[in-house]
Design a protein around this motif. Structure first.
Motif: not given
Length: 110
Positions: A90-109
């Motif tokens: 499921d390419a859409n689920a993987a893209t959403r998952f990676e986008a969500g992880r990228g957003a959460s990592e940017s808040y930590l920095i």
């Protein structure tokens, strides 16, 4: 009135026989070594199919959970493996998952 002789048609050349005969079979749709030179199925695709066979419709959530566990443990190779499995299923689920992880990592920095 004259009577004309009309011989019977041969069965091989009758109109019905022409309709019912099959032509040459073309290349199959799932032939991965086709004439286009697409090559064999990738290892990621094979692993994704095995994962789907094991988990069924829960395969994508299980793969994403495994990717999350690998990310929290800082296992980058395992993380990429499980996201790749998810992307094959499921390419859409993987893209959403990676986008969500990228957003959460940017808040930590910040």
């Amino acid at each position: 009135m004259s009577v004309r002789f009309a011989p019977a048609r041969t069965a091989a050349r009758s109109p019905i026989a022409k309709i019912l005969t099959r032509g040459e079979i073309g290349p199959v749709a799932n032939d991965h070594d086709g004439p286009e030179g697409t090559g064999p199925m990738s290892d990621t695709t094979k692993a994704a199919l095995r994962h789907f066979a094991e988990h069924g419709l829960r395969a994508v959530p299980v793969a994403l959970n495994n990717a999350l566990i690998a990310a929290t443990a800082s296992h980058d190779d395992d993380y990429r493996y499980w996201v790749g499995i998810c992307r094959e299923l499921d390419a859409n689920a993987a893209t959403r998952f990676e986008a969500g992880r990228g957003a959460s990592e940017s808040y930590l920095i910040g």
